[in-house]
Design a protein around this motif. Structure first.
Motif, PDB file in Angstrom:
ATOM      1  N   PRO A   1       0.832  -1.203   0.000  1.00 19.11           N
ATOM      2  CA  PRO A   1       0.000   0.000   0.000  1.00 19.11           C
ATOM      3  C   PRO A   1       0.867   1.255   0.000  1.00 19.11           C
ATOM      4  CG  PRO A   1       0.133  -0.891   2.193  1.00 19.11           C
ATOM      5  CD  PRO A   1       0.822  -1.879   1.299  1.00 19.11           C
ATOM      6  N   PRO A   2       0.356   2.362  -0.504  1.00 23.09           N
ATOM      7  CA  PRO A   2       1.095   3.619  -0.380  1.00 23.09           C
ATOM      8  C   PRO A   2       1.212   4.001   1.079  1.00 23.09           C
ATOM      9  CG  PRO A   2      -1.143   4.009  -1.136  1.00 23.09           C
ATOM     10  CD  PRO A   2      -0.962   2.520  -1.152  1.00 23.09           C
ATOM     11  N   GLN A   3       2.418   4.191   1.531  1.00 25.94           N
ATOM     12  CA  GLN A   3       2.644   4.438   2.956  1.00 25.94           C
ATOM     13  C   GLN A   3       2.950   5.912   3.200  1.00 25.94           C
ATOM     14  OE1 GLN A   3       1.525   0.999   3.900  1.00 25.94           O
ATOM     15  NE2 GLN A   3       2.347   2.219   5.576  1.00 25.94           N
ATOM     16  N   ALA A   4       2.322   6.457   4.243  1.00 27.26           N
ATOM     17  CA  ALA A   4       2.668   7.815   4.646  1.00 27.26           C
ATOM     18  C   ALA A   4       4.056   7.844   5.269  1.00 27.26           C
ATOM     19  CB  ALA A   4       1.626   8.343   5.637  1.00 27.26           C
ATOM     20  N   SER A   5       4.428   6.760   5.949  1.00 25.43           N
ATOM     21  CA  SER A   5       5.733   6.719   6.594  1.00 25.43           C
ATOM     22  C   SER A   5       6.101   5.279   6.901  1.00 25.43           C
ATOM     23  CB  SER A   5       5.726   7.537   7.890  1.00 25.43           C
ATOM     24  OG  SER A   5       4.804   6.990   8.822  1.00 25.43           O
ATOM     25  N   GLU A   6       7.380   5.074   7.173  1.00 21.79           N
ATOM     26  CA  GLU A   6       7.893   3.790   7.609  1.00 21.79           C
ATOM     27  C   GLU A   6       8.795   4.019   8.802  1.00 21.79           C
ATOM     28  OE1 GLU A   6       9.951   1.746   4.530  1.00 21.79           O
ATOM     29  OE2 GLU A   6       8.122   1.079   3.521  1.00 21.79           O
ATOM     30  N   LEU A   7       8.932   3.003   9.613  1.00 22.49           N
ATOM     31  CA  LEU A   7       9.906   2.997  10.700  1.00 22.49           C
ATOM     32  C   LEU A   7      10.862   1.845  10.452  1.00 22.49           C
ATOM     33  CD1 LEU A   7       7.750   3.600  13.920  1.00 22.49           C
ATOM     34  CD2 LEU A   7       9.382   5.171  12.879  1.00 22.49           C
ATOM     35  N   ARG A   8      12.156   2.104  10.489  1.00 21.56           N
ATOM     36  CA  ARG A   8      13.149   1.064  10.237  1.00 21.56           C
ATOM     37  C   ARG A   8      14.110   1.001  11.422  1.00 21.56           C
ATOM     38  NH1 ARG A   8      15.113  -1.810   5.897  1.00 21.56           N
ATOM     39  NH2 ARG A   8      13.732  -0.695   4.469  1.00 21.56           N
ATOM     40  N   PHE A   9      14.414  -0.217  11.830  1.00 15.28           N
ATOM     41  CA  PHE A   9      15.310  -0.439  12.956  1.00 15.28           C
ATOM     42  C   PHE A   9      16.432  -1.377  12.544  1.00 15.28           C
ATOM     43  CE2 PHE A   9      11.209   0.677  14.714  1.00 15.28           C
ATOM     44  CZ  PHE A   9      11.529   1.564  15.735  1.00 15.28           C
ATOM     45  N   SER A  10      17.538  -1.296  13.273  1.00  8.94           N
ATOM     46  CA  SER A  10      18.670  -2.182  12.998  1.00  8.94           C
ATOM     47  C   SER A  10      18.543  -3.502  13.732  1.00  8.94           C
ATOM     48  CB  SER A  10      19.983  -1.496  13.409  1.00  8.94           C
ATOM     49  OG  SER A  10      19.974  -1.196  14.800  1.00  8.94           O
ATOM     50  N   ASP A  11      17.564  -3.617  14.637  1.00  8.43           N
ATOM     51  CA  ASP A  11      17.442  -4.809  15.465  1.00  8.43           C
ATOM     52  C   ASP A  11      15.978  -5.227  15.529  1.00  8.43           C
ATOM     53  OD1 ASP A  11      18.705  -6.614  17.714  1.00  8.43           O
ATOM     54  OD2 ASP A  11      16.893  -5.761  18.603  1.00  8.43           O
ATOM     55  N   GLU A  12      15.725  -6.535  15.419  1.00  9.31           N
ATOM     56  CA  GLU A  12      14.349  -7.027  15.447  1.00  9.31           C
ATOM     57  C   GLU A  12      13.683  -6.755  16.788  1.00  9.31           C
ATOM     58  OE1 GLU A  12      11.759 -11.103  14.513  1.00  9.31           O
ATOM     59  OE2 GLU A  12      13.959 -11.183  14.618  1.00  9.31           O
ATOM     60  N   GLY A  13      14.452  -6.846  17.871  1.00 11.34           N
ATOM     61  CA  GLY A  13      13.882  -6.576  19.179  1.00 11.34           C
ATOM     62  C   GLY A  13      13.337  -5.173  19.299  1.00 11.34           C
ATOM     63  N   HIS A  14      14.018  -4.204  18.703  1.00 11.53           N
ATOM     64  CA  HIS A  14      13.532  -2.824  18.720  1.00 11.53           C
ATOM     65  C   HIS A  14      12.264  -2.681  17.882  1.00 11.53           C
ATOM     66  CE1 HIS A  14      17.988  -1.564  19.521  1.00 11.53           C
ATOM     67  NE2 HIS A  14      17.398  -2.083  20.580  1.00 11.53           N
ATOM     68  N   ALA A  15      12.209  -3.404  16.768  1.00 11.32           N
ATOM     69  CA  ALA A  15      10.992  -3.367  15.939  1.00 11.32           C
ATOM     70  C   ALA A  15       9.803  -3.929  16.709  1.00 11.32           C
ATOM     71  CB  ALA A  15      11.227  -4.160  14.649  1.00 11.32           C
ATOM     72  N   ILE A  16      10.032  -4.984  17.478  1.00 15.88           N
ATOM     73  CA  ILE A  16       8.957  -5.557  18.287  1.00 15.88           C
ATOM     74  C   ILE A  16       8.479  -4.550  19.321  1.00 15.88           C
ATOM     75  CG2 ILE A  16       8.429  -7.315  20.021  1.00 15.88           C
ATOM     76  CD1 ILE A  16      10.329  -9.199  18.460  1.00 15.88           C
ATOM     77  N   GLN A  17       9.403  -3.876  19.981  1.00 14.04           N
ATOM     78  CA  GLN A  17       9.019  -2.899  21.004  1.00 14.04           C
ATOM     79  C   GLN A  17       8.254  -1.727  20.394  1.00 14.04           C
ATOM     80  OE1 GLN A  17       9.582  -5.255  23.505  1.00 14.04           O
ATOM     81  NE2 GLN A  17       9.392  -3.288  24.519  1.00 14.04           N
ATOM     82  N   ALA A  18       8.628  -1.339  19.173  1.00 10.19           N
ATOM     83  CA  ALA A  18       7.906  -0.264  18.497  1.00 10.19           C
ATOM     84  C   ALA A  18       6.476  -0.686  18.192  1.00 10.19           C
ATOM     85  CB  ALA A  18       8.634   0.133  17.212  1.00 10.19           C
ATOM     86  N   ALA A  19       6.288  -1.949  17.799  1.00  6.24           N
ATOM     87  CA  ALA A  19       4.938  -2.440  17.547  1.00  6.24           C
ATOM     88  C   ALA A  19       4.125  -2.481  18.839  1.00  6.24           C
ATOM     89  CB  ALA A  19       4.994  -3.824  16.907  1.00  6.24           C
ATOM     90  N   VAL A  20       4.742  -2.943  19.923  1.00  7.32           N
ATOM     91  CA  VAL A  20       4.054  -2.973  21.219  1.00  7.32           C
ATOM     92  C   VAL A  20       3.627  -1.569  21.630  1.00  7.32           C
ATOM     93  CG1 VAL A  20       4.349  -3.430  23.690  1.00  7.32           C
ATOM     94  CG2 VAL A  20       5.195  -5.079  22.003  1.00  7.32           C
ATOM     95  N   ALA A  21       4.460  -0.583  21.332  1.00 10.92           N
ATOM     96  CA  ALA A  21       4.161   0.801  21.698  1.00 10.92           C
ATOM     97  C   ALA A  21       3.106   1.435  20.793  1.00 10.92           C
ATOM     98  CB  ALA A  21       5.441   1.638  21.676  1.00 10.92           C
TER      99      ALA A  21
END
Length: 303
Positions: free
Chosen positions: A213-233
């Protein structure tokens, strides 16, 4: 340079200064004067023929030559420290070290520590979290958890379970259908070893036969654990390992709003081929197998 001529005191001073970014801080750690540290490093630079630091007021930073030398010494001194710790611990208790990635250690191993302690109170575990491959042949690590396809030369390995990846989000975002992906950021993380079959958003959209889908924004992390925490937040929707978020799903902090889940890679239990495992190492390996069998059942049920 032959081993018997290695300037160990100078190498130790260099490693401390490189790690701490300061001759003064290195001197405090080594219980010597900053002048002594400076002299040791000057002697090492004279012996190698290379300057190793860019010197600034109140701090130093590694130059190209220093950056080539530092990781080798850091890993070597870490191995010395781990081996000595094991020897001292074995005088009173059994210690088993497990090497795994940062995300696997934090999200899979740590939540299971209370179960291990209740079952095996006489064994201490040392968890070594790193996304860099640890060489079991030159370290005191007893067990490594390898994530990938293999093979792993010099190691005795066995598969624990194959991971599954699915889109997950905080339930507060109200994501329930594929159409909702157009209004929330996609959370991504960088794979340390890029491979065409890595479970990425691009592969997931290909499986669903849906265009991204056309995205307004993305968040990119260097670590999967940080990506998980961002989703939880609640910062977006992430495509992450179902094995690593089992507790978050159970607690309702994350939900899997839709299918499909796609295969990731396989977690392997690895031990050194030429180092017979002790009874305590075998006990830990048996416990890991039992935990993995439970994880495999959970992942199958999630399908």
């Amino acid at each position: 340079m032959q081993r018997r001529f290695l300037p160990l005191s100078a190498l130790r001073a260099f490693e401390a200064a490189a790690r701490l970014g300061s001759f003064k801080a290195a001197a405090e750690e080594l219980a010597v004067t900053p002048t002594a540290v400076s002299h040791q490093i000057r002697a090492l630079e004279a012996q190698t023929g290379f300057e190793l630091f860019d010197r600034h007021i109140r701090k130093v930073s590694l130059n190209d030559a220093g950056m080539l030398l530092y990781p080798v010494l850091r890993d070597g001194f870490d191995a010395f420290e781990a081996a000595l710790a094991r020897l001292m611990q074995q005088r009173t208790r059994m210690l088993v070290s497990i090497s795994a990635t940062n995300a696997f250690t934090v999200k899979w191993l740590v939540p299971r520590m209370s179960d291990f302690r209740s079952r095996h109170p006489g064994i201490d575990l040392q968890l070594l979290a790193s996304d860099d491959l640890v060489d079991l042949r030159s370290t005191a690590v007893d067990i490594a958890i390898r994530y990938g396809r293999g093979p792993y030369p010099g190691l005795v390995t066995e598969p624990l379970f194959t991971d599954r990846f699915a889109p997950v989000a905080n339930p507060r975002l109200g994501v329930t259908s594929l159409e909702d992906l157009a209004r929330v950021p996609l959370i991504r993380f960088d794979w340390k070893r890029p491979q065409p079959d890595n479970p990425t958003w691009e592969r997931w959209f290909k499986v669903t036969q849906q265009p991204p889908p056309p995205q307004a924004s993305e968040l990119r992390f260097s670590d999967e654990g940080h990506a998980i925490q961002a989703a939880v937040a609640g910062h977006g929707i992430a495509l992450v390992s179902l094995a690593l978020i089992a507790d978050e799903l159970l607690a309702g902090n994350l939900v899997q709003p839709f299918e499909p889940a796609i295969d990731g890679h396989t977690y392997h239990l690895a031990m050194h081929a030429d180092r017979p495992p002790s009874a305590s190492v075998q006990t830990v390996a048996h416990w890991l197998r039992a935990q993995a069998r439970g994880e495999h059942i959970e992942i199958e049920n999630a399908d």
